[in-house]
Motif scaffolding. Structure first.
Motif, PDB file in Angstrom:
ATOM      1  N   THR A  74       0.607  -1.373   0.089  1.00  0.00           N
ATOM      2  CA  THR A  74      -0.120  -0.366   0.318  1.00  0.00           C
ATOM      3  C   THR A  74       1.268   0.961  -0.311  1.00  0.00           C
ATOM      4  O   THR A  74       0.893   2.196  -0.919  1.00  0.00           O
ATOM      5  N   LEU A  75       2.172   1.370   0.593  1.00  0.00           N
ATOM      6  CA  LEU A  75       2.702   2.904   0.810  1.00  0.00           C
ATOM      7  C   LEU A  75       3.353   2.332  -0.862  1.00  0.00           C
ATOM      8  O   LEU A  75       3.371   3.906  -1.078  1.00  0.00           O
ATOM      9  N   LEU A  76       3.793   1.402  -1.018  1.00  0.00           N
ATOM     10  CA  LEU A  76       5.187   1.345  -2.096  1.00  0.00           C
ATOM     11  C   LEU A  76       3.671   1.694  -3.343  1.00  0.00           C
ATOM     12  O   LEU A  76       3.980   2.853  -4.438  1.00  0.00           O
ATOM     13  N   ASN A  77       2.065   1.566  -3.615  1.00  0.00           N
ATOM     14  CA  ASN A  77       1.500   2.367  -4.372  1.00  0.00           C
ATOM     15  C   ASN A  77       0.801   3.184  -3.821  1.00  0.00           C
ATOM     16  O   ASN A  77      -0.558   3.206  -5.312  1.00  0.00           O
ATOM     17  N   HIS A  78       1.334   3.711  -2.751  1.00  0.00           N
ATOM     18  CA  HIS A  78       0.053   4.617  -2.615  1.00  0.00           C
ATOM     19  C   HIS A  78      -0.660   6.542  -3.447  1.00  0.00           C
ATOM     20  O   HIS A  78      -2.147   6.419  -3.821  1.00  0.00           O
ATOM     21  N   THR A  79       0.396   6.866  -4.789  1.00  0.00           N
ATOM     22  CA  THR A  79      -0.317   7.368  -5.514  1.00  0.00           C
ATOM     23  C   THR A  79      -0.959   6.584  -6.210  1.00  0.00           C
ATOM     24  O   THR A  79      -2.964   6.911  -6.503  1.00  0.00           O
ATOM     25  N   ALA A  80      -1.306   5.418  -7.242  1.00  0.00           N
ATOM     26  CA  ALA A  80      -1.736   4.975  -8.202  1.00  0.00           C
ATOM     27  C   ALA A  80      -3.056   4.504  -7.198  1.00  0.00           C
ATOM     28  O   ALA A  80      -4.063   4.289  -7.917  1.00  0.00           O
ATOM     29  N   GLN A  81      -3.203   4.491  -5.641  1.00  0.00           N
ATOM     30  CA  GLN A  81      -4.357   3.987  -5.287  1.00  0.00           C
ATOM     31  C   GLN A  81      -5.328   5.418  -4.389  1.00  0.00           C
ATOM     32  O   GLN A  81      -6.258   5.015  -3.472  1.00  0.00           O
ATOM     33  N   GLY A  82      -4.736   6.706  -5.158  1.00  0.00           N
ATOM     34  CA  GLY A  82      -5.042   7.419  -4.661  1.00  0.00           C
ATOM     35  C   GLY A  82      -5.067   8.047  -3.086  1.00  0.00           C
ATOM     36  O   GLY A  82      -6.216   8.767  -2.373  1.00  0.00           O
TER      37      GLY A  82
ATOM     38  N   ALA B 254       9.361   8.148  -7.059  1.00  0.00           N
ATOM     39  CA  ALA B 254       8.706   7.510  -7.859  1.00  0.00           C
ATOM     40  C   ALA B 254      10.543   7.022  -8.540  1.00  0.00           C
ATOM     41  O   ALA B 254       9.737   5.760  -9.775  1.00  0.00           O
ATOM     42  N   VAL B 255      11.444   7.259  -8.646  1.00  0.00           N
ATOM     43  CA  VAL B 255      12.980   6.201  -9.613  1.00  0.00           C
ATOM     44  C   VAL B 255      13.409   5.315  -8.531  1.00  0.00           C
ATOM     45  O   VAL B 255      13.539   4.081  -8.829  1.00  0.00           O
ATOM     46  N   ASP B 256      13.738   5.680  -7.057  1.00  0.00           N
ATOM     47  CA  ASP B 256      14.428   4.386  -6.707  1.00  0.00           C
ATOM     48  C   ASP B 256      13.004   4.378  -4.992  1.00  0.00           C
ATOM     49  O   ASP B 256      12.950   5.262  -4.173  1.00  0.00           O
ATOM     50  N   PRO B 257      12.229   4.211  -5.504  1.00  0.00           N
ATOM     51  CA  PRO B 257      11.001   4.013  -3.980  1.00  0.00           C
ATOM     52  C   PRO B 257      11.854   3.079  -2.794  1.00  0.00           C
ATOM     53  O   PRO B 257      11.292   3.840  -1.702  1.00  0.00           O
ATOM     54  N   TYR B 258      12.496   1.717  -2.882  1.00  0.00           N
ATOM     55  CA  TYR B 258      12.564   1.577  -1.912  1.00  0.00           C
ATOM     56  C   TYR B 258      14.055   0.770  -1.926  1.00  0.00           C
ATOM     57  O   TYR B 258      14.752   0.821  -3.237  1.00  0.00           O
ATOM     58  N   VAL B 259      15.201   0.597  -0.878  1.00  0.00           N
ATOM     59  CA  VAL B 259      16.047   0.273  -1.243  1.00  0.00           C
ATOM     60  C   VAL B 259      15.954  -1.269  -0.124  1.00  0.00           C
ATOM     61  O   VAL B 259      15.665  -1.008   0.937  1.00  0.00           O
ATOM     62  N   GLU B 260      16.498  -2.558  -0.939  1.00  0.00           N
ATOM     63  CA  GLU B 260      16.932  -3.469   0.813  1.00  0.00           C
ATOM     64  C   GLU B 260      17.835  -3.391   1.578  1.00  0.00           C
ATOM     65  O   GLU B 260      18.998  -3.310   1.308  1.00  0.00           O
TER      66      GLU B 260
ATOM     67  N   ALA C  54       9.904   7.497 -15.175  1.00  0.00           N
ATOM     68  CA  ALA C  54       9.309   7.588 -14.206  1.00  0.00           C
ATOM     69  C   ALA C  54       9.147   8.871 -13.903  1.00  0.00           C
ATOM     70  O   ALA C  54       9.968   9.948 -15.048  1.00  0.00           O
ATOM     71  N   THR C  55       7.642   9.720 -13.677  1.00  0.00           N
ATOM     72  CA  THR C  55       7.338  11.057 -13.612  1.00  0.00           C
ATOM     73  C   THR C  55       8.025  11.079 -11.973  1.00  0.00           C
ATOM     74  O   THR C  55       7.110  10.512 -11.352  1.00  0.00           O
ATOM     75  N   ILE C  56       8.655  12.270 -12.378  1.00  0.00           N
ATOM     76  CA  ILE C  56       9.010  12.631 -11.062  1.00  0.00           C
ATOM     77  C   ILE C  56       9.125  14.740 -10.390  1.00  0.00           C
ATOM     78  O   ILE C  56       9.111  15.370 -11.887  1.00  0.00           O
ATOM     79  N   PRO C  57       9.467  15.664 -10.004  1.00  0.00           N
ATOM     80  CA  PRO C  57       9.227  16.374  -9.612  1.00  0.00           C
ATOM     81  C   PRO C  57       9.544  17.474 -10.468  1.00  0.00           C
ATOM     82  O   PRO C  57      10.720  17.842 -10.180  1.00  0.00           O
ATOM     83  N   GLY C  58      10.425  17.364 -12.301  1.00  0.00           N
ATOM     84  CA  GLY C  58      11.086  17.689 -12.211  1.00  0.00           C
ATOM     85  C   GLY C  58      10.847  17.623 -13.750  1.00  0.00           C
ATOM     86  O   GLY C  58      12.081  17.600 -14.778  1.00  0.00           O
ATOM     87  N   GLY C  59       9.573  16.168 -14.575  1.00  0.00           N
ATOM     88  CA  GLY C  59       9.464  15.915 -15.468  1.00  0.00           C
ATOM     89  C   GLY C  59      10.173  14.471 -15.917  1.00  0.00           C
ATOM     90  O   GLY C  59      10.160  14.133 -14.816  1.00  0.00           O
TER      91      GLY C  59
END
Length: 342
Positions: A94-102, A132-138, A212-217
């Motif tokens: 849910t956290l990873l996809n919060h934008t897609a889930q509105g 948007a580009v690197d949402p998480y690391v392991e 990926a769309t990020i704040p800069g285009g």
């Protein structure tokens, strides 16, 4: 329906119960004691709670403001799941996809108590979004049972920096000792967070590029390094070599150092680069020099740079002069492997 009596403004100090009552809708107050990722779907919000005091208890010691990059500051936030390897479905998904889930994402940090013996005080940090580009690391740490396991550290970026409560005391904690923890290479993929969603391993991706769309285009992110490491791991496996890696912490410094690959069979450390350029090779040489100082038996450890193609003659000469082996990908496999005898 949620109420509007609590306003998410800079400097707000509240409790999880108050947030649940104000934004969660009917029965939401019962979710006040849930893990640190709490959807408030009645209000189209997702609340995440970072608790530095409990972090080490659950094996979470990665939370806080990280160094950031050219796009601005980043808050590292460890996903949920206190025992065993963390999973991507469920609340982490849910956290990873919060934008897609509105769902609008809001970050809070536990900051003392309302009164002695009372509820924990939650300090509002600001509205965030998963990078948007690197949402998480392991990363790897010990769970509450003392077992080494994989955790997901999400990279959160402020939506509005001027409306974000950034404090020096909220930075990622520095390591209390220098330690190189051997970590296994998990062969099972991270399960998709949602049906049809792509899984992601640390620096490993199935396609050559991601848009990926990020704040800069629009930004094109090259994934060749991840492909290269994956292909070389398969090559090592076919050759009967065991491989893993390390997670290195340095006393007095935040964050971790993570070499790309350690060949246990040959006692050799590899650093991969997605581009065969002088600047990339020079960076790899420096990284390997830094890593090897913190590993056991550095005097017998061989180091190598892994490249996607053959570099120029002078770059080869540079590697040789520094005592660094070269392995590069060819149409039929990998040139330079196995490494020459020590």
């Amino acid at each position: 329906m949620p109420s509007d009596d609590l306003e998410l403004t800079l400097g707000l100090e509240t409790t999880r119960k108050e947030l649940a009552v104000s934004f969660g809708g009917e029965g939401a107050a019962e979710r006040a004691s849930q893990p640190g990722i709490v959807p408030m779907r009645a209000s189209n919000k997702l609340f995440v709670f970072s608790d530095p005091h409990k972090s080490k208890e659950h094996g979470y010691n990665f939370d806080g403001w990280a160094e950031g990059d050219d796009l601005g500051p980043v808050f590292d936030y460890t996903g949920t799941g206190p025992v065993g390897h963390q999973k991507m479905p469920g609340l982490n998904g849910t956290l990873l996809n919060h934008t897609a889930q509105g769902l609008e994402l809001y970050l809070f940090i536990s900051d003392g108590y309302i009164k002695p013996g009372g509820a924990k005080k939650q300090r509002f940090v600001g509205r965030m979004q998963v990078d948007a580009v690197d949402p998480y690391v392991e990363r790897w740490d010990y769970d509450s049972n003392g077992v080494l396991r994989r955790v997901f550290v999400f990279r959160l970026r402020p939506v509005d920096l001027e409306q974000t409560d950034m404090r020096p005391e909220d930075a990622v904690q520095v390591a209390t000792k220098t330690e190189a923890v051997p970590i296994p290479k998990l062969k099972e993929p991270v399960k998709p967070a949602e049906p049809g969603a792509k899984s992601k391993k640390t620096e490993k991706h199935s396609t050559g590029q991601t848009t990926a769309t990020i704040p800069g285009g629009e930004r094109i992110v090259n994934r060749r390094e991840g492909q290269l490491v994956t292909a070389f791991e398969e090559h090592l496996d076919q050759a009967g070599h065991a491989f893993s890696s390390f997670q290195i912490t340095v006393e007095g410094e935040p964050g971790t150092l993570t070499p790309d690959l350690y060949d246990e069979t040959d006692h050799a450390l590899y650093e991969a680069k997605g581009l065969t350029t002088r600047s990339n090779v020079r960076m790899a040489i420096g990284q390997l020099a830094d890593y090897r100082r913190h590993l056991k038996n550095p005097e017998t450890l061989r180091v190598a740079v892994l490249l996607p193609s053959e570099p120029t003659a002078d770059v080869k000469a540079l590697l040789k002069a520094q005592g660094v082996h070269l392995v590069f990908r060819t149409e039929t496999g990998f040139s330079g492997f196995p490494l020459p005898a020590a």
